[in-house]
Design a protein around this motif. Structure first.
Motif, mmCIF file in Angstrom:
data_model
loop_
_atom_site.group_PDB
_atom_site.id
_atom_site.type_symbol
_atom_site.label_atom_id
_atom_site.label_comp_id
_atom_site.label_asym_id
_atom_site.label_seq_id
_atom_site.Cartn_x
_atom_site.Cartn_y
_atom_site.Cartn_z
ATOM 1 N N ALA A 128 36.893 34.095 32.110
ATOM 2 C CA ALA A 128 37.387 32.720 31.996
ATOM 3 C C ALA A 128 38.891 32.646 32.231
ATOM 4 C CB ALA A 128 37.041 32.153 30.623
ATOM 5 N N LEU A 129 39.608 33.708 31.843
ATOM 6 C CA LEU A 129 41.061 33.727 32.014
ATOM 7 C C LEU A 129 41.474 33.883 33.478
ATOM 8 C CD1 LEU A 129 41.960 36.042 28.982
ATOM 9 C CD2 LEU A 129 42.351 33.571 29.151
ATOM 10 N N LEU A 130 40.521 34.260 34.335
ATOM 11 C CA LEU A 130 40.829 34.468 35.754
ATOM 12 C C LEU A 130 40.622 33.221 36.600
ATOM 13 C CD1 LEU A 130 39.060 37.935 36.238
ATOM 14 C CD2 LEU A 130 41.429 37.484 35.548
ATOM 15 N N ALA A 131 40.191 32.133 35.980
ATOM 16 C CA ALA A 131 39.897 30.901 36.722
ATOM 17 C C ALA A 131 41.098 30.454 37.557
ATOM 18 C CB ALA A 131 39.500 29.798 35.745
ATOM 19 N N GLY A 132 40.818 30.079 38.780
ATOM 20 C CA GLY A 132 41.864 29.574 39.672
ATOM 21 C C GLY A 132 42.437 30.608 40.613
ATOM 22 N N LEU A 133 42.186 31.897 40.354
ATOM 23 C CA LEU A 133 42.695 32.931 41.257
ATOM 24 C C LEU A 133 41.979 32.869 42.603
ATOM 25 C CD1 LEU A 133 43.140 36.294 39.298
ATOM 26 C CD2 LEU A 133 44.866 35.133 40.689
ATOM 27 N N PRO A 134 42.692 33.077 43.697
ATOM 28 C CA PRO A 134 42.034 33.104 45.000
ATOM 29 C C PRO A 134 41.191 34.361 45.157
ATOM 30 C CG PRO A 134 44.353 33.694 45.221
ATOM 31 C CD PRO A 134 44.157 33.256 43.797
ATOM 32 N N GLU A 135 40.116 34.262 45.913
ATOM 33 C CA GLU A 135 39.253 35.414 46.162
ATOM 34 C C GLU A 135 40.031 36.572 46.783
ATOM 35 O OE1 GLU A 135 34.981 36.418 48.370
ATOM 36 O OE2 GLU A 135 35.993 34.500 48.718
ATOM 37 N N SER A 136 41.114 36.265 47.472
ATOM 38 C CA SER A 136 41.925 37.316 48.100
ATOM 39 C C SER A 136 42.494 38.289 47.079
ATOM 40 C CB SER A 136 43.069 36.684 48.910
ATOM 41 O OG SER A 136 43.916 35.920 48.060
ATOM 42 N N ALA A 137 42.584 37.878 45.812
ATOM 43 C CA ALA A 137 43.059 38.791 44.769
ATOM 44 C C ALA A 137 42.110 39.968 44.616
ATOM 45 C CB ALA A 137 43.206 38.051 43.439
ATOM 46 N N ILE A 196 32.408 32.103 42.756
ATOM 47 C CA ILE A 196 33.549 31.733 43.598
ATOM 48 C C ILE A 196 33.202 30.440 44.332
ATOM 49 C CG2 ILE A 196 35.010 32.427 45.535
ATOM 50 C CD1 ILE A 196 34.405 35.362 44.758
ATOM 51 N N VAL A 197 34.050 29.434 44.177
ATOM 52 C CA VAL A 197 33.845 28.137 44.821
ATOM 53 C C VAL A 197 35.118 27.776 45.582
ATOM 54 C CG1 VAL A 197 33.415 25.680 44.464
ATOM 55 C CG2 VAL A 197 32.208 27.375 43.060
ATOM 56 N N ASP A 198 34.946 27.410 46.854
ATOM 57 C CA ASP A 198 36.097 27.033 47.693
ATOM 58 C C ASP A 198 37.168 28.114 47.704
ATOM 59 O OD1 ASP A 198 34.875 24.598 48.299
ATOM 60 O OD2 ASP A 198 35.793 23.602 46.557
ATOM 61 N N GLY A 199 36.715 29.381 47.720
ATOM 62 C CA GLY A 199 37.646 30.496 47.829
ATOM 63 C C GLY A 199 38.394 30.833 46.566
ATOM 64 N N LYS A 200 37.983 30.265 45.409
ATOM 65 C CA LYS A 200 38.669 30.551 44.146
ATOM 66 C C LYS A 200 37.682 30.930 43.050
ATOM 67 C CE LYS A 200 42.759 27.663 44.945
ATOM 68 N NZ LYS A 200 43.632 26.602 44.388
ATOM 69 N N LEU A 201 38.130 31.796 42.149
ATOM 70 C CA LEU A 201 37.320 32.168 41.000
ATOM 71 C C LEU A 201 37.218 30.971 40.051
ATOM 72 C CD1 LEU A 201 38.212 34.945 42.227
ATOM 73 C CD2 LEU A 201 38.181 35.835 39.891
ATOM 74 N N THR A 202 36.006 30.697 39.589
ATOM 75 C CA THR A 202 35.813 29.557 38.687
ATOM 76 C C THR A 202 36.011 29.936 37.224
ATOM 77 O OG1 THR A 202 33.442 29.971 38.374
ATOM 78 C CG2 THR A 202 34.095 28.600 40.265
ATOM 79 N N GLY A 203 36.057 31.248 36.957
ATOM 80 C CA GLY A 203 36.126 31.695 35.558
ATOM 81 C C GLY A 203 34.747 31.850 34.939
ATOM 82 N N ARG A 204 33.707 31.844 35.786
ATOM 83 C CA ARG A 204 32.335 32.001 35.297
ATOM 84 C C ARG A 204 31.617 33.108 36.066
ATOM 85 N NH1 ARG A 204 32.984 26.375 35.617
ATOM 86 N NH2 ARG A 204 31.965 26.369 37.674
ATOM 87 N N LEU A 205 30.538 33.595 35.456
ATOM 88 C CA LEU A 205 29.666 34.572 36.083
ATOM 89 C C LEU A 205 28.382 33.897 36.544
ATOM 90 C CD1 LEU A 205 29.998 37.453 33.459
ATOM 91 C CD2 LEU A 205 31.006 37.435 35.750
#
Length: 282
Positions: A128-137, A196-205
Motif C-alpha cells: 500500500a505504501l508503494l501506491a503511485g510509483l511508476p512501473e519503471s521503478a 498496475i493500472v495506467d503504468g503505476k502501482l495501485t498499492g494493491r495485490l
C-alpha cells in the motif's frame, strides 16, 4: 541408537587442530580432505550434532551432518525462496527506496521475516505504501540492484547438469520471479502479483497472497506432479515464511537466515555462498 552420518566441514583454510578437535567431538573415525576447503568426517555420530555444530560455528565454519551415501545428483527438485536467498536484495525494500521510504518498509520486512508479524498483512501494508510509483521503478530495481547471491549460478548450473528441476517460490513479486525464470531457465516460478493500472502501482495485490503455507503447498503439488518422494526434494530459504516448506522438504537449508530458521533447518549455511550446498554432498 543413532545412524552414523558424514560430518562435512566447510572453511577456506580450516585449522588442523580445530579439525582434530571436531572429529574427536563427533566420534568420527575417518577423515577425507577432498578439497582444500572441504573436510568430510565419515562415521560421525549425529547424537552429538548440537555440540559439534556449535563448535564449528564458533570457529566460523559452515558444517552439516549428511547421509553418507547421498550425492547432490540424487535430488530431483530444488525449491528456493527468492529475496535474500537466490538474490541479494529484498525487492520490496529497494522499490520503497526509489520512493524514499525504505527505512519504514524495511523495518516491516525485517519483522515479518523474523516471524513477528502476520506475513500477508505485513505484505499488504508495505505494498500500500508503494501506491503511485511508476512501473519503471520495478525495471530499475531488476536492472540496477538485483544480483544473484554468491554461488547461485553454480548451484543452478549443477541442477541443469543433473536434471534437477528448479522451483522458485516467493512472497515477493512476479515481476522479478518471471524475469529470473526466463533469464536463468528455471522450471517453475510463483509469487505475488502487483496491481498496475495506467503504468503505476495501485498499492494493491491481485489474487491470493503467496505466504508460508502457499510455499509449502506449491512444493507439495510440484513434488507430487513430478512423482517424487519427499527425500528427493531440497528447499532453501532465509525467513520465517520459509519454515513450512523447509520442514516439508527432504532436506531444508537455511541460507544466511534468521536465527529461528537456522535453528530449525536441517542445514544452515552462514558463511559460504549457495554453492556450499554442492560441497556438502559428494
Amino acid at each position: 541408537m543413532s545412524t552414523l552420518k558424514t560430518l562435512v566441514v566447510l572453511a577456506p583454510q580450516p585449522d588442523p587442530q580445530h579439525i582434530t578437535d571436531i572429529a574427536h567431538l563427533a566420534e568420527a573415525p575417518h577423515l577425507d580432505h577432498p578439497h582444500i576447503d572441504v573436510v568430510r568426517m565419515r562415521g560421525a555420530n549425529p547424537a552429538h550434532s548440537q555440540s559439534v555444530l556449535e563448535r564449528c560455528r564458533g570457529h566460523g565454519y559452515d558444517a552439516a551432518f549428511v547421509d553418507s551415501g547421498r550425492a547432490f545428483a540424487d535430488f530431483r527438485l530444488l525449491v528456493s525462496d527468492m529475496d535474500s536467498t537466490l538474490i541479494n536484495i529484498e525487492c520490496i525494500d529497494e522499490i520503497a527506496d526509489i520512493k524514499g521510504i525504505k527505512p519504514q518498509v524495511a523495518d516491516i520486512t525485517e519483522r515479518a521475516m523474523r516471524g513477528e508479524l502476520d506475513f500477508a498483512a505485513a505484505l499488504r501494508e508495505r505494498v500500500a505504501l508503494l501506491a503511485g510509483l511508476p512501473e519503471s521503478a520495478l525495471r530499475q530495481v531488476y536492472e540496477e540492484r538485483l544480483k544473484l547471491n554468491p554461488g547461485a549460478e553454480s548451484l543452478l548450473d549443477a541442477c541443469k547438469r543433473f536434471g534437477i528441476k528448479t522451483l522458485l517460490v516467493s512472497g515477493g513479486f512476479t515481476y522479478f520471479t518471471e524475469r529470473l525464470k526466463a533469464d536463468y531457465d528455471l522450471d517453475y516460478a510463483y509469487a505475488n502479483q502487483l496491481e498496475i493500472v495506467d503504468g503505476k502501482l495501485t498499492g494493491r495485490l491481485q489474487g491470493e497472497v503467496v505466504d508460508a503455507e502457499a510455499k509449502k503447498r506449491l512444493l507439495v503439488s510440484t513434488r507430487d506432479a513430478l512423482k517424487l518422494k519427499p527425500g528427493q526434494v531440497m528447499a532453501v530459504g532465509d525467513g520465517a515464511n520459509d519454515l513450512p516448506m523447509l520442514r516439508e522438504a527432504g532436506v531444508g537449508v537455511a541460507y544466511h537466515a534468521k536465527p529461528r530458521v537456522s535453528a530449525e533447518a536441517d542445514i544452515a549455511i552462514e558463511h559460504g555462498g549457495l554453492d556450499a550446498i554442492l560441497r556438502l554432498f559428494h
